[in-house]
Enzyme design. Structure first.
Site, mmCIF file in Angstrom:
data_model
loop_
_atom_site.group_PDB
_atom_site.id
_atom_site.type_symbol
_atom_site.label_atom_id
_atom_site.label_comp_id
_atom_site.label_asym_id
_atom_site.label_seq_id
_atom_site.Cartn_x
_atom_site.Cartn_y
_atom_site.Cartn_z
ATOM 1 C CD GLU A 283 -15.871 5.165 -4.472
ATOM 2 O OE1 GLU A 283 -16.833 5.171 -3.681
ATOM 3 O OE2 GLU A 283 -15.929 5.684 -5.602
ATOM 4 C CB CYS B 154 -19.077 1.306 2.147
ATOM 5 S SG CYS B 154 -19.590 0.769 0.526
ATOM 6 N N GLY C 241 0.826 -1.212 0.000
ATOM 7 C CA GLY C 241 0.000 0.000 0.000
ATOM 8 C C GLY C 241 0.854 1.254 0.000
ATOM 9 C CB SER D 188 -11.051 2.742 7.184
ATOM 10 O OG SER D 188 -9.644 2.770 7.097
ATOM 11 C CB THR D 189 -12.643 7.849 6.859
ATOM 12 O OG1 THR D 189 -13.875 7.651 6.141
ATOM 13 C CG2 THR D 189 -12.297 9.314 6.890
ATOM 14 C CD GLU E 59 -17.676 2.722 7.952
ATOM 15 O OE1 GLU E 59 -16.435 2.753 8.085
ATOM 16 O OE2 GLU E 59 -18.230 2.466 6.871
HETATM 17 P P1 NAD Z 1 -8.961 -0.593 5.658
HETATM 18 O O1 NAD Z 1 -8.899 0.876 5.501
HETATM 19 O O2 NAD Z 1 -8.502 -1.195 6.920
HETATM 20 O O3 NAD Z 1 -8.127 -1.323 4.486
HETATM 21 C C1 NAD Z 1 -8.374 -1.062 3.119
HETATM 22 C C2 NAD Z 1 -7.150 -1.418 2.301
HETATM 23 O O4 NAD Z 1 -6.100 -0.509 2.621
HETATM 24 C C3 NAD Z 1 -6.592 -2.810 2.565
HETATM 25 O O5 NAD Z 1 -6.220 -3.394 1.351
HETATM 26 C C4 NAD Z 1 -5.378 -2.518 3.428
HETATM 27 O O6 NAD Z 1 -4.392 -3.516 3.367
HETATM 28 C C5 NAD Z 1 -4.898 -1.234 2.799
HETATM 29 N N1 NAD Z 1 -3.955 -0.409 3.591
HETATM 30 C C6 NAD Z 1 -3.695 -0.448 4.915
HETATM 31 N N2 NAD Z 1 -2.777 0.507 5.221
HETATM 32 C C7 NAD Z 1 -2.477 1.152 4.080
HETATM 33 C C8 NAD Z 1 -1.610 2.255 3.750
HETATM 34 N N3 NAD Z 1 -0.879 2.882 4.656
HETATM 35 N N4 NAD Z 1 -1.561 2.658 2.467
HETATM 36 C C9 NAD Z 1 -2.311 2.054 1.507
HETATM 37 N N5 NAD Z 1 -3.142 1.024 1.767
HETATM 38 C C10 NAD Z 1 -3.225 0.585 3.033
HETATM 39 O O7 NAD Z 1 -10.493 -1.012 5.354
HETATM 40 P P2 NAD Z 1 -11.189 -2.432 5.505
HETATM 41 O O8 NAD Z 1 -11.334 -2.757 6.951
HETATM 42 O O9 NAD Z 1 -10.557 -3.427 4.606
HETATM 43 O O10 NAD Z 1 -12.628 -2.108 4.884
HETATM 44 C C11 NAD Z 1 -13.660 -1.490 5.576
HETATM 45 C C12 NAD Z 1 -13.743 -0.017 5.262
HETATM 46 O O11 NAD Z 1 -13.832 0.192 3.857
HETATM 47 C C13 NAD Z 1 -15.000 0.617 5.834
HETATM 48 O O12 NAD Z 1 -14.677 1.869 6.352
HETATM 49 C C14 NAD Z 1 -15.916 0.725 4.632
HETATM 50 O O13 NAD Z 1 -16.914 1.724 4.755
HETATM 51 C C15 NAD Z 1 -14.933 1.049 3.558
HETATM 52 N N6 NAD Z 1 -15.469 0.719 2.246
HETATM 53 C C16 NAD Z 1 -15.876 1.751 1.460
HETATM 54 C C17 NAD Z 1 -16.443 1.477 0.234
HETATM 55 C C18 NAD Z 1 -16.928 2.596 -0.642
HETATM 56 O O14 NAD Z 1 -17.162 2.343 -1.821
HETATM 57 N N7 NAD Z 1 -17.102 3.803 -0.153
HETATM 58 C C19 NAD Z 1 -16.587 0.154 -0.210
HETATM 59 C C20 NAD Z 1 -16.138 -0.870 0.611
HETATM 60 C C21 NAD Z 1 -15.583 -0.573 1.851
#
Ligand code: NAD
Length: 512
Positions: free
Chosen positions: A265, A299, A227, A244-245, A399
């Protein structure tokens, strides 16, 4: 399920793959690669382990992607569309196996697993049509004998970082559009659902190979460290991040810091307004599915119900009764309504939110709790719960990715809209009403501030034909249908002078 899942993995061709990365035909990992285990939240059992990409793997993948872009961008868009069409056909063949893997690795219901693959198929169909419709405008020049128009060119490498809860669909929303636009993609799936990533890559790699396409058009890299490499890599002009945000903030500032572009997103905090003129039976189904479907891990999950005071008590009683009928258990058993959360961290967040809510004054009318013992041996099954709250509570403003539903009472529609908008996130919103004036006010400029606003449909889920995404802390990105494709391309304005003079714009005179 263990026997069944081995067959599924075998059918998907991923049983013998244990990669950290894939550039298409080349799968691999450095000699010193570490591994992660993919555990099923359904029964807590290990499905398989996958290697983690190292910095060298990352470099090799980006190099291949750069080379592939030179080839792919020159292929006519309808030809790229034809590859995407074949990908859609391959997904049709693998729908049952891939849907089952999604369900078992992520924990959503089998129906939702199949639905996710259907969404992939639908976006492929959409992208095929789009490959002949990447239209630019022509404009009238203010200068005589000049022609002005705009065209859209691909960006280059698109980095796709996706969340665990839609382990396959979000990637395809991005990648199908990005490909027909002429980009190549590097995908970093969630480390909680790596096998879904390997399975999808295997399907597209086979399609690309059958068409004698070079390596590097579709690339996969496993592991969290990837990432940060993507965020900070100038060779990746566009990063599409779903998550996540909190992490989205890190991604967007890193990408903006190098003047890259991002599609964000992020999290939602979605509400349904239940008017006194609502169809109550429909509203109950919409609210319960929205709140407990995917165990509250969408989400677009419904987190808040804003209910008119005249029907509040009646609605509350009907909702409590509906919650009493929910069956919690193995999501692959189609009789169950609610499956597990993804992991221990998610369970901890759920219990923490309940405790915090109680401290702030939340009154639980349906109590929560973690379920243990047979058939809940993974320890990730929780009870969907409902609490009466006030919108300003800290826990209501956040959230929590779990099936916790908050009830809030309102008097006037203006107040309801202000409560609905009164959170930092702006993804999905809905009103249940049969009153035309209320519906139109909710959709007006003074209404919902979300990217998605529905009437007589809940907040959860969306069709691929519309642009998907949300405002404020949801990040402002748009993916999928409508003209979301423009985010994957760079716009170029072209002016051609076919006169024998050189008139300057705005009538400026410059004679030598
Ligand atoms: P997360 O933010 O924990 O992880 C998302 C992705 O980011 C993973 O692939 C993770 O490995 C990666 N990541 C972690 N650290 C990073 C960094 N420093 N730089 C780049 N990438 C990094 O989210 P999650 O727990 O997998 O998913 C749940 C969240 O996603 C909820 O907040 C949900 O609302 C959101 N979500 C949003 C949408 C949308 O379309 N708005 C759709 C699906 C999920």
């Amino acid at each position: 399920m263990q026997n069944n899942i081995s067959t599924v993995l075998k059918n998907l061709g991923v049983l013998d793959l244990n990669p950290a990365f894939s550039t298409g035909s080349n799968w691999g990992a450095s000699a010193n690669a570490k591994t992660i285990d993919s555990l099923s939240p359904v029964d807590g059992k290990k499905i398989a382990s996958v290697q983690l990409a190292t910095a060298e793997d990352y470099e090799a993948v980006v190099k291949k992607a750069e080379e592939a872009f030179i080839f792919w961008r020159s292929l006519p868009a309808p030809k790229r569309g034809d590859i995407v069409r074949q990908f859609g056909d391959a997904l049709r063949l693998h729908k049952e196996d891939l849907g089952t893997l999604v369900s078992y690795e992520m924990g959503k219901s089998l129906q939702e697993g199949f639905g996710e693959v259907q969404e992939m198929i639908d976006i492929c169909d959409f992208a095929v049509g789009l490959s002949r419709q990447l239209y630019g405008l022509t404009m009238h020049s203010e200068r005589p004998n000049h022609r002005m128009y705009e065209q859209w060119h691909p960006m280059g490498i698109v980095g796709i970082i996706s969340a665990f809860n839609f382990p396959v669909a979000v990637w395809s929303w991005n990648t199908a559009l990005a490909w027909v636009c002429g980009n190549v993609c590097i995908w970093k799936p969630s480390s909680k659902t790596p096998l879904c990533g390997v399975a999808c890559q295997h399907i597209i790699a086979t399609v690309l190979k059958n068409n004698d396409m070079p390596e590097g058009i579709s690339n996969l890299l496993i592991g969290n460290a990837v990432g940060d490499l993507i965020n900070n890599d100038k060779r990746i002009p566009l990063v599409s991040f779903t998550g996540s945000t909190r992490i989205g903030r890190v991604v967007s500032s890193a990408v903006a810091g190098r003047f890259g572009r991002s599609i964000l997103e992020l999290g939602g905090n979605n509400a349904i307004i239940i008017s006194k003129d609502a169809d109550i039976d429909m509203s109950i189904i919409g609210a319960v599915f929205g709140a407990v479907g995917t165990a509250g891990q969408r989400c677009t999950s419904t987190r808040r119900l804003i209910i008119h005071e005249d029907i509040y008590e009646d609605f509350k009683n009907k909702l409590t009764k509906a919650y009493g009928q929910l069956r919690i258990g193995d999501p692959l058993d189609q009789h169950n309504h609610v499956g597990p959360l993804i992991d221990t961290a998610a369970v901890d967040m759920y219990t923490h939110a309940i405790e915090k809510g109680k401290k702030e004054g939340a009154k639980f009318i349906v109590e929560g709790g973690v379920l243990n013992g047979n058939p809940y041996q993974s320890g990730f099954y929780v009870k969907p719960c409902v609490a009466e709250v006030e919108n300003h509570y800290e826990i209501v403003q956040e959230e929590t990715f779990a099936p916790i539903l908050y009830l809030i009472k309102y008097k006037t529609l203006d107040q309801a809209i202000s409560l609905q908008n009164g959170v930092p996130q702006g993804l999905s919103s809905a009103i249940m009403t049969l009153n035309l004036r209320e519906a139109e006010q909710f959709l007006s400029v003074a209404g919902s501030d979300c990217g998605i606003a529905n009437v007589n449909i809940g907040t959860s889920g969306a069709e691929i034909g519309g642009a998907f995404g949300g405002e404020k802390e949801t990040g402002g990105g748009r993916e999928s249908g409508s003209d979301a494709w423009k985010a994957y391309m760079r716009r170029q304005t072209n002016t051609i002078n076919y006169s024998n003079t050189l008139p300057l714009a705005q009538g400026i005179k410059f004679d030598l």
